[in-house]
Design a protein around this motif. Structure first.
Motif, PDB file in Angstrom:
ATOM      1  N   GLY A 103      26.730   2.571  21.103  1.00 38.96           N
ATOM      2  CA  GLY A 103      27.410   1.895  19.996  1.00 38.96           C
ATOM      3  C   GLY A 103      26.595   0.843  19.295  1.00 38.96           C
ATOM      4  N   GLU A 104      25.458   0.434  19.854  1.00 37.43           N
ATOM      5  CA  GLU A 104      24.617  -0.569  19.187  1.00 37.43           C
ATOM      6  C   GLU A 104      23.208  -0.023  19.081  1.00 37.43           C
ATOM      7  N   THR A 105      22.664  -0.028  17.910  1.00 39.49           N
ATOM      8  CA  THR A 105      21.344   0.542  17.695  1.00 39.49           C
ATOM      9  C   THR A 105      20.266  -0.480  18.013  1.00 39.49           C
ATOM     10  N   LYS A 106      19.030   0.012  18.103  1.00 31.90           N
ATOM     11  CA  LYS A 106      17.907  -0.873  18.404  1.00 31.90           C
ATOM     12  C   LYS A 106      17.670  -1.877  17.280  1.00 31.90           C
ATOM     13  N   ILE A 107      17.881  -1.459  16.042  1.00 35.55           N
ATOM     14  CA  ILE A 107      17.657  -2.391  14.931  1.00 35.55           C
ATOM     15  C   ILE A 107      18.686  -3.524  14.971  1.00 35.55           C
ATOM     16  N   GLU A 108      19.910  -3.218  15.438  1.00 37.94           N
ATOM     17  CA  GLU A 108      20.907  -4.277  15.577  1.00 37.94           C
ATOM     18  C   GLU A 108      20.527  -5.243  16.697  1.00 37.94           C
ATOM     19  N   LEU A 109      19.975  -4.700  17.775  1.00 37.23           N
ATOM     20  CA  LEU A 109      19.486  -5.564  18.842  1.00 37.23           C
ATOM     21  C   LEU A 109      18.385  -6.487  18.346  1.00 37.23           C
ATOM     22  N   ASP A 110      17.469  -5.930  17.533  1.00 39.46           N
ATOM     23  CA  ASP A 110      16.376  -6.741  16.986  1.00 39.46           C
ATOM     24  C   ASP A 110      16.923  -7.855  16.101  1.00 39.46           C
ATOM     25  N   ARG A 111      17.906  -7.524  15.285  1.00 37.42           N
ATOM     26  CA  ARG A 111      18.494  -8.551  14.416  1.00 37.42           C
ATOM     27  C   ARG A 111      19.126  -9.666  15.253  1.00 37.42           C
ATOM     28  N   ARG A 112      19.819  -9.263  16.325  1.00 42.08           N
ATOM     29  CA  ARG A 112      20.476 -10.262  17.153  1.00 42.08           C
ATOM     30  C   ARG A 112      19.444 -11.164  17.839  1.00 42.08           C
ATOM     31  N   ARG A 113      18.352 -10.560  18.307  1.00 42.40           N
ATOM     32  CA  ARG A 113      17.301 -11.364  18.943  1.00 42.40           C
ATOM     33  C   ARG A 113      16.680 -12.339  17.938  1.00 42.40           C
ATOM     34  N   ILE A 114      16.468 -11.877  16.701  1.00 41.10           N
ATOM     35  CA  ILE A 114      15.885 -12.745  15.673  1.00 41.10           C
ATOM     36  C   ILE A 114      16.830 -13.901  15.370  1.00 41.10           C
ATOM     37  N   HIS A 115      18.124 -13.622  15.230  1.00 42.32           N
ATOM     38  CA  HIS A 115      19.088 -14.699  14.970  1.00 42.32           C
ATOM     39  C   HIS A 115      19.080 -15.713  16.119  1.00 42.32           C
ATOM     40  N   SER A 116      18.998 -15.223  17.353  1.00 41.92           N
ATOM     41  CA  SER A 116      18.980 -16.129  18.508  1.00 41.92           C
ATOM     42  C   SER A 116      17.727 -16.988  18.501  1.00 41.92           C
ATOM     43  N   ARG A 117      16.584 -16.370  18.188  1.00 44.45           N
ATOM     44  CA  ARG A 117      15.328 -17.122  18.150  1.00 44.45           C
ATOM     45  C   ARG A 117      15.336 -18.151  17.017  1.00 44.45           C
ATOM     46  N   MET A 118      15.889 -17.785  15.873  1.00 43.02           N
ATOM     47  CA  MET A 118      15.955 -18.729  14.756  1.00 43.02           C
ATOM     48  C   MET A 118      16.837 -19.920  15.110  1.00 43.02           C
ATOM     49  N   ALA A 119      17.952 -19.669  15.780  1.00 44.64           N
ATOM     50  CA  ALA A 119      18.825 -20.775  16.181  1.00 44.64           C
ATOM     51  C   ALA A 119      18.101 -21.707  17.149  1.00 44.64           C
ATOM     52  N   LYS A 120      17.316 -21.134  18.074  1.00 46.00           N
ATOM     53  CA  LYS A 120      16.566 -21.947  19.027  1.00 46.00           C
ATOM     54  C   LYS A 120      15.506 -22.788  18.323  1.00 46.00           C
ATOM     55  N   LEU A 121      14.824 -22.186  17.336  1.00 42.92           N
ATOM     56  CA  LEU A 121      13.786 -22.919  16.605  1.00 42.92           C
ATOM     57  C   LEU A 121      14.400 -24.050  15.782  1.00 42.92           C
ATOM     58  N   ARG A 122      15.527 -23.795  15.139  1.00 39.63           N
ATOM     59  CA  ARG A 122      16.188 -24.857  14.370  1.00 39.63           C
ATOM     60  C   ARG A 122      16.582 -26.015  15.280  1.00 39.63           C
ATOM     61  N   LYS A 123      17.019 -25.682  16.485  1.00 35.74           N
ATOM     62  CA  LYS A 123      17.386 -26.728  17.437  1.00 35.74           C
ATOM     63  C   LYS A 123      16.164 -27.531  17.857  1.00 35.74           C
ATOM     64  N   GLN A 124      15.011 -26.842  18.076  1.00 28.77           N
ATOM     65  CA  GLN A 124      13.780 -27.540  18.443  1.00 28.77           C
ATOM     66  C   GLN A 124      13.315 -28.466  17.324  1.00 28.77           C
ATOM     67  N   ILE A 125      13.333 -27.968  16.088  1.00 28.03           N
ATOM     68  CA  ILE A 125      12.883 -28.779  14.953  1.00 28.03           C
ATOM     69  C   ILE A 125      13.803 -29.980  14.764  1.00 28.03           C
ATOM     70  N   ALA A 126      15.114 -29.754  14.927  1.00 28.63           N
ATOM     71  CA  ALA A 126      16.052 -30.875  14.817  1.00 28.63           C
ATOM     72  C   ALA A 126      15.816 -31.894  15.925  1.00 28.63           C
ATOM     73  N   GLY A 127      15.392 -31.428  17.117  1.00 31.88           N
ATOM     74  CA  GLY A 127      15.113 -32.344  18.218  1.00 31.88           C
ATOM     75  C   GLY A 127      13.900 -33.213  17.994  1.00 31.88           C
ATOM     76  N   MET A 128      12.999 -32.777  17.097  1.00 30.03           N
ATOM     77  CA  MET A 128      11.816 -33.584  16.790  1.00 30.03           C
ATOM     78  C   MET A 128      12.108 -34.646  15.729  1.00 30.03           C
ATOM     79  N   LYS A 129      13.232 -34.541  15.074  1.00 28.82           N
ATOM     80  CA  LYS A 129      13.560 -35.466  13.979  1.00 28.82           C
ATOM     81  C   LYS A 129      13.733 -36.911  14.437  1.00 28.82           C
ATOM     82  N   PRO A 130      14.394 -37.194  15.587  1.00 28.46           N
ATOM     83  CA  PRO A 130      14.562 -38.598  15.984  1.00 28.46           C
ATOM     84  C   PRO A 130      13.257 -39.368  16.128  1.00 28.46           C
ATOM     85  N   ALA A 131      12.203 -38.707  16.623  1.00 30.87           N
ATOM     86  CA  ALA A 131      10.919 -39.396  16.770  1.00 30.87           C
ATOM     87  C   ALA A 131      10.364 -39.797  15.409  1.00 30.87           C
ATOM     88  N   ARG A 132      10.467 -38.891  14.428  1.00 27.65           N
ATOM     89  CA  ARG A 132       9.983 -39.233  13.080  1.00 27.65           C
ATOM     90  C   ARG A 132      10.835 -40.341  12.469  1.00 27.65           C
TER      91      ARG A 132
END
Length: 508
Positions: free
Chosen positions: A244-273
């Motif tokens: 029921g879930e294709t490989k391209i859908e899995l790839d999209r989900r992984r990309i969304h998860s990675r983007m959310a993690k990166l946004r969280k990391q970048i936001a975590g660097m903001k207090p120091a600046r």
């Protein structure tokens, strides 16, 4: 271009256009390497004394792609003797009626981007048409002609001077039989090569994923949606139900998860600046941001003023991370100078969003030193592009000082034209040192004055207070009395409250 113009074309970029012939709306650029970046030797040698050690140069050069290297195999049986060579590219662009000059400037810039990314530009093609073809970008006949150009030159990549839709890229690849990428992909590739800090790498990866997400494509049945019943795979009926879930859908989900993690990391660097900026504000230290087009000489100017030793390279986007240095005005006031990432026309929106934290240095500054390449064919276009990005980060109301850098490369007639473009601008050359004193004087004049005037009598054993007034305020007068040093100065409200105990008596 006639022979006289060719003889006077000192800029290596012009060689891209030499021998151009125009027919049926198609402009072909002369074969051979574009050499879109200016000659290296003189600038590097002249700036060596002011640019410092530049320890990053060796590290950057260690990652260069080497001409003559590739990994293509024509015969897999000769794997040990495969031919290696550099990626060769052909540039393409579309322009409407009357905009040929802008299109040529944009293609010159694209050739410089491609060379900075490590490719070798063999040729360039411009087609005149009202709008790009919605299916293949170029018209059908011109696509066929492009295929012959690619085959005759042995190119392995076509680079479009715009952001292609996924369908356009696939259709063009199917027609020309080589890889097709767009301007955004080239810029992202340069950023991924030049990013060195943890935050810079995270920002680049986030921009790459945002660019990649809508361009995922499936390959064969492994990517096709599986279903059950009579609509199953090939109408196979019962027993053909898939997960029921294709490989391209899995790839999209992984990309969304990675983007959310990166946004969280970048936001975590903001207090120091923010903490660093708050410390500067608390100490009432004005900030000056150096902004401008890529390769306009921002890092060279910072090195000339402060001896910062930043990497200076004849390449686009050589600097990605903001660098802050301290400097002092002629009257003793301390301020900070921040070098920021350069801008470029059609800067991908993903990069503006991903590098918003870096561009905060521009938005939070008290003065923007806008560096413009005086020798560029289109300085007005550079200024407009930079001001558009400055507006996107909410810095349009900040005072701006235009500095025409590389003034040693322009004629007096060109200076008159540039002066008409920006009457209040300052001409300077980070390479020769010309006009640097005028730039510093203009910065001193345009820095905001503190808001509160104070009149203090400071005991002679509190010289630190007088020193603080000179560094963070504007001293109006100094008199030496029997009981101490009387100082009239303009300071911030915070500092005025801290020094209230030293307020001079009314009859003093």
């Amino acid at each position: 271009m006639n022979e006289a113009e060719q003889n006077t074309a000192d800029d290596a970029v012009e060689r891209v256009l030499r021998g151009a012939e125009t027919k049926a709306g198609l402009t072909r650029f002369g074969s051979g390497a574009a050499e879109a970046l200016m000659e290296q030797g003189s600038d590097a040698a002249a700036g060596a004394e002011t640019d410092g050690e530049q320890f990053e140069r060796e590290e950057r050069a260690a990652l260069r792609r080497v001409a003559g290297l590739s990994t293509e195999l024509e015969d897999v049986t000769e794997v040990e003797y495969r031919q290696l060579r550099l990626e060769n590219v052909v540039l393409i662009g579309v322009y409407s009626q009357g905009s040929l000059d802008d299109a040529e400037n944009s293609l010159r810039e694209l050739s410089a981007l491609a060379e900075t990314a490590g490719a070798r530009v063999l040729d360039g093609v411009l087609q005149r048409r009202p709008h790009p073809d919605p299916s293949t970008y170029l018209g059908r006949g011109k696509v066929e002609e492009l295929r012959h150009i690619v085959a005759s030159l042995g190119a392995d990549t076509v680079v479009a001077d715009t952001e292609l839709a996924p369908s356009q890229r696939r259709a063009l690849e199917d027609a020309v039989k080589v890889k097709v990428i767009d301007r955004t992909a080239v810029i992202l590739d340069i950023f991924s090569q030049h990013a060195k800090s943890r935050e810079g790498k995270a920002q680049v990866e986030l921009a790459q994923l945002e660019y990649l997400l809508p361009r995922l494509r499936g390959w064969g049945e492994s990517m096709s949606r599986q279903a059950g019943g009579q609509v199953g795979s090939g109408g196979a009926g019962m027993g053909s139900r898939g997960p029921g879930e294709t490989k391209i859908e899995l790839d999209r989900r992984r990309i969304h998860s990675r983007m959310a993690k990166l946004r969280k990391q970048i936001a975590g660097m903001k207090p120091a600046r923010d903490a660093k900026r708050a410390n500067r504000r608390r100490n009432a230290i004005p900030s000056v941001a150096i902004a401008g087009y890529t390769n306009a000489g921002k890092s060279s100017l910072l090195n000339r003023i402060t001896g910062a030793g930043l990497l200076v390279e004849n390449a686009l986007f050589a600097t990605l991370d903001a660098t802050v240095r301290r400097n002092t005005t002629a009257d003793g006031r301390v301020y900070t100078l921040a070098d920021t990432v350069g801008f470029v026309r059609n800067l991908p929106h993903q990069l503006v969003e991903a590098f918003r934290s870096t561009l905060e240095e521009v938005g939070d500054s008290d003065l923007i030193v806008h560096v413009v390449d005086a020798a560029h064919p289109d300085p007005a276009g550079q200024i407009a592009t930079v001001r558009d990005v400055i507006g996107e980060v909410g810095a349009r109301d900040i005072p701006e000082l235009i500095v025409f850098n590389k003034a040693d490369l322009v004629t007096p007639e060109d200076r008159l034209v540039l002066r008409g473009l920006e009457p209040g601008a300052v001409f300077a050359s980070a390479r020769t040192g010309e006009g640097i004193d005028e730039v510093l004087a203009a910065i001193t004049r345009m820095l905001p004055d503190p808001a509160v005037e104070i009149d203090l009598v400071v005991p002679y054993d509190r010289g630190d207070v007088v020193s603080t007034l000179h560094e963070t305020g504007r001293v109006l007068s100094v008199d030496y009395l029997e009981e101490g040093t009387r100082v009239r100065a303009l300071v911030s409200p915070e500092l005025s409250a801290q020094l209230a105990d030293f307020t001079a008596p009314v009859d003093a």
